[in-house]
Design a protein around this motif. Structure first.
Motif, PDB file in Angstrom:
ATOM      1  N   CYS A   1      -6.050   3.200  -6.432  1.00  0.00           N
ATOM      2  CA  CYS A   1      -4.862   3.063  -7.220  1.00  0.00           C
ATOM      3  C   CYS A   1      -4.685   3.897  -8.585  1.00  0.00           C
ATOM      4  CB  CYS A   1      -4.315   1.917  -7.649  1.00  0.00           C
ATOM      5  SG  CYS A   1      -4.097   0.690  -6.046  1.00  0.00           S
TER       6      CYS A   1
ATOM      7  N   ASN B   1      -4.143   2.810  -2.535  1.00  0.00           N
ATOM      8  CA  ASN B   1      -3.690   3.905  -2.689  1.00  0.00           C
ATOM      9  C   ASN B   1      -2.034   4.127  -3.203  1.00  0.00           C
ATOM     10  OD1 ASN B   1      -5.085   3.759   0.361  1.00  0.00           O
ATOM     11  ND2 ASN B   1      -5.810   5.422  -1.274  1.00  0.00           N
ATOM     12  N   SER B   2      -1.670   3.361  -4.059  1.00  0.00           N
ATOM     13  CA  SER B   2      -0.396   3.378  -4.524  1.00  0.00           C
ATOM     14  C   SER B   2      -0.682   3.597  -6.183  1.00  0.00           C
ATOM     15  CB  SER B   2       0.089   1.718  -4.740  1.00  0.00           C
ATOM     16  OG  SER B   2       0.372   1.356  -3.632  1.00  0.00           O
ATOM     17  N   LYS B   3       0.700   4.088  -6.571  1.00  0.00           N
ATOM     18  CA  LYS B   3       0.641   4.626  -8.097  1.00  0.00           C
ATOM     19  C   LYS B   3       1.598   3.627  -8.857  1.00  0.00           C
ATOM     20  CE  LYS B   3       1.954   8.296 -11.262  1.00  0.00           C
ATOM     21  NZ  LYS B   3       2.607   9.824 -11.371  1.00  0.00           N
TER      22      LYS B   3
ATOM     23  N   PHE C   1      -2.594  -3.316  -2.732  1.00  0.00           N
ATOM     24  CA  PHE C   1      -1.870  -2.368  -3.509  1.00  0.00           C
ATOM     25  C   PHE C   1      -2.647  -0.980  -2.929  1.00  0.00           C
ATOM     26  CE2 PHE C   1      -0.678  -5.696  -6.271  1.00  0.00           C
ATOM     27  CZ  PHE C   1       0.489  -5.507  -6.650  1.00  0.00           C
TER      28      PHE C   1
ATOM     29  N   THR D   1       0.778  -1.358  -0.045  1.00  0.00           N
ATOM     30  CA  THR D   1      -0.176   0.212  -0.122  1.00  0.00           C
ATOM     31  C   THR D   1       1.005   1.534   0.051  1.00  0.00           C
ATOM     32  OG1 THR D   1      -0.209  -0.026   2.408  1.00  0.00           O
ATOM     33  CG2 THR D   1      -1.800  -1.097   1.453  1.00  0.00           C
TER      34      THR D   1
ATOM     35  N   THR E   1     -10.589   2.942  -8.510  1.00  0.00           N
ATOM     36  CA  THR E   1      -9.583   2.746  -9.249  1.00  0.00           C
ATOM     37  C   THR E   1      -9.842   2.738 -10.739  1.00  0.00           C
ATOM     38  OG1 THR E   1      -8.136   1.758  -7.687  1.00  0.00           O
ATOM     39  CG2 THR E   1      -7.286   1.580 -10.173  1.00  0.00           C
TER      40      THR E   1
ATOM     41  N   LEU F   1      -6.583  -3.505  -5.205  1.00  0.00           N
ATOM     42  CA  LEU F   1      -5.951  -2.293  -5.832  1.00  0.00           C
ATOM     43  C   LEU F   1      -7.063  -1.215  -5.531  1.00  0.00           C
ATOM     44  CD1 LEU F   1      -5.180  -4.985  -8.021  1.00  0.00           C
ATOM     45  CD2 LEU F   1      -4.050  -3.098  -8.791  1.00  0.00           C
TER      46      LEU F   1
END
Length: 212
Positions: A146, A125-127, A123, A104, A166, A143
């Protein structure tokens, strides 16, 4: 899609992963780490650079805020590892296990997950930018919220994966398999799907399809 691959020099120093405890800062550069046991450990802000890691066990290890640049993981087990707030660029995971791992709030760029198990990985709040999931298992992966930019899912198992909040515009999932997927209609706009997947989504929407 082309992504930048890890830049690994030929002359690598052989190390055990436990040697990192004796470094002034927790970092390895230009190293080859093989057959190391590093489960149930905790190491904050690890930095790995131009390094190859093979046949190592990192289950349940806390690698929060890990920084990876030009790194290859091969035949490694990172199940239930905490890789939250990670920064990755030019990284490959080949035949690795990341079952239930935490990724994350991370930046993941120019990274390939090939023939790897990522079931129940988070994952949130990920880029992810220029990331290829190649023949990977992502069952029940999360996800949430994201940002996906130039991300490909090639022949993956996406069953039960959640893409809540997302947007999937421009994301190709057409070669992957799933029975169910969590995604809102507005975030599905522009997603590239196969004909059979389009029928699956239509059925999930409650549409009745008449065959002629």
């Amino acid at each position: 899609m082309k992504i930048d691959t890890p830049k690994i020099p030929e002359d690598l120093t052989e190390r055990r992963f436990t040697d990192i405890f004796y470094e002034e800062d927790p970092e390895f550069e230009m190293c080859m780490v093989t057959d190391s046991e590093f489960a149930n450990e905790a190491l904050d802000r690890v930095r790995l650079y131009k390094t190859v890691i093979r046949n190592c066990n990192f289950t349940n290890t806390d690698f929060n805020r890990i920084d990876l640049t030009d790194v290859v993981f091969k035949n490694c087990d990172l199940s239930n590892a905490d890789l939250g707030n990670a920064s990755m660029n030019r990284v490959e995971f080949l035949n690795c296990k990341l079952l239930g791992s935490n990724l994350t709030e991370s930046y993941i760029g120019n990274t390939r997950f090939r023939e790897s198990i990522l079931n129940m990985v988070t994952f949130g709040n990920s880029k992810l930018e220029k990331v290829i999931f190649d023949d990977a298992a992502l069952e029940s992966a999360d996800l949430f919220d994201c940002k996906l930019k130039k991300v490909e899912f090639l022949s993956c198992n996406l069953n039960g994966a959640s893409f809540e909040e997302t947007p999937l515009k421009g994301i190709d999932i057409s070669s992957s398999d799933f029975d169910s997927l969590t995604v809102s209609i507005e975030n599905l706009k522009g997603c590239i799907v196969s004909t059979s997947q389009a029928i699956q989504f239509a059925l999930l929407l409650g549409l009745k399809i008449r065959q002629y």
